[in-house]
Scaffold this active site. Sequence first.
Site, mmCIF file in Angstrom:
data_model
loop_
_atom_site.group_PDB
_atom_site.id
_atom_site.type_symbol
_atom_site.label_atom_id
_atom_site.label_comp_id
_atom_site.label_asym_id
_atom_site.label_seq_id
_atom_site.Cartn_x
_atom_site.Cartn_y
_atom_site.Cartn_z
ATOM 1 N N THR A 32 70.069 -11.307 33.611
ATOM 2 C CA THR A 32 70.969 -12.209 32.881
ATOM 3 C C THR A 32 70.529 -13.662 33.084
ATOM 4 O O THR A 32 70.072 -14.018 34.162
ATOM 5 C CB THR A 32 72.408 -12.015 33.415
ATOM 6 O OG1 THR A 32 72.797 -10.663 33.166
ATOM 7 C CG2 THR A 32 73.394 -12.955 32.735
ATOM 8 N N THR A 35 66.304 -17.430 31.357
ATOM 9 C CA THR A 35 64.942 -16.903 31.482
ATOM 10 C C THR A 35 64.916 -15.432 31.082
ATOM 11 O O THR A 35 64.002 -14.989 30.366
ATOM 12 C CB THR A 35 64.415 -17.085 32.926
ATOM 13 O OG1 THR A 35 64.833 -18.355 33.425
ATOM 14 C CG2 THR A 35 62.898 -17.017 32.971
ATOM 15 N N GLY A 100 74.211 -17.743 39.359
ATOM 16 C CA GLY A 100 74.553 -18.954 38.602
ATOM 17 C C GLY A 100 75.229 -18.606 37.279
ATOM 18 O O GLY A 100 76.067 -19.353 36.776
ATOM 19 N N GLU A 107 73.935 -7.408 38.619
ATOM 20 C CA GLU A 107 72.498 -7.619 38.866
ATOM 21 C C GLU A 107 72.072 -6.908 40.151
ATOM 22 O O GLU A 107 71.006 -6.287 40.214
ATOM 23 C CB GLU A 107 72.192 -9.119 38.963
ATOM 24 C CG GLU A 107 72.367 -9.833 37.634
ATOM 25 C CD GLU A 107 72.229 -11.338 37.722
ATOM 26 O OE1 GLU A 107 71.930 -11.950 36.692
ATOM 27 O OE2 GLU A 107 72.422 -11.916 38.803
HETATM 28 C C1 5RP Z 1 72.810 -14.910 36.586
HETATM 29 C C2 5RP Z 1 71.628 -15.145 37.439
HETATM 30 C C3 5RP Z 1 70.421 -15.746 36.794
HETATM 31 O O1 5RP Z 1 69.334 -14.916 37.035
HETATM 32 C C4 5RP Z 1 70.158 -17.097 37.393
HETATM 33 O O2 5RP Z 1 71.336 -17.866 37.270
HETATM 34 C C5 5RP Z 1 68.990 -17.788 36.687
HETATM 35 O O3 5RP Z 1 69.358 -18.157 35.406
HETATM 36 P P1 5RP Z 1 68.403 -19.011 34.469
HETATM 37 O O4 5RP Z 1 67.251 -18.154 34.114
HETATM 38 O O5 5RP Z 1 69.286 -19.361 33.282
HETATM 39 O O6 5RP Z 1 68.012 -20.251 35.246
HETATM 40 O O7 5RP Z 1 71.602 -14.864 38.609
HETATM 41 O O8 5RP Z 1 73.901 -14.440 37.334
#
Ligand code: 5RP
Length: 224
Positions: A32, A35, A100, A107
Amino acid sequence: MSTTLIKEKIGQAAADYIDPFLTLESIIGVGTGSTANCFIDSLAQVRHRFAGAVASSAATEERLRAHQIPVVSLNDAGRLAVYVDGADEIDPNFSMIKGGGAALTREKIVAAASDTFVCIADATKAVACLGQFPLPVEVIPMARSLIARQLAAIGGSPVWREGTITDNGNVILDVHDLTIRDPKQLEFEINQWPGVVTCGLFAARGADILLINEGDSILVKKRP
Ligand code: 5RP
């Protein structure tokens, strides 16, 4: 190169990296975040080469479906050969802070069901020591204040992510000011507290492979 372009390049590199894992029966774990979204967009180009994907969040499920990639329940999928996901921070031992995007629990479940965890991250996510990024902790709503006090007792400054409800119906505390000397030990400690669903430390099950940019190039690193 902009961060968006770098993420697109990393997403494509991840689709290329997992290509040898793919068979017509393969089910892939998909993470999620922004990226991971780039990875999904690249995966769409080879959707005829695998059977489907297990999503780590409702948002990922929606994006997979929008690309006509079949979404499979983890209960039906069995063990997954590979899981691809981003991170908020990753250290030299490939322990991570994640969550985040508030998807940390699902996950962690999909990561636990996968033989290989491929972390996809831009260079800003690589740190010598975890903890600059506030540690997300998913908490059962009635335990929010109890867990906040316990996090403060170990030196953290928890902040309730107001307005965020996880896909599991819980709340998130973002913990600032933690000194994380031993990520695995801290992960075990916080995860044992009644009321905590899970914390965003991915140390017991860290990444196996890291795809990360160095300038405009994408490097493939193996866990040391
Ligand atoms: C979501 C996550 C994401 O992998 C992490 O926040 C990275 O996100 P991004 O690729 O938008 O920086 O742990 O719960």
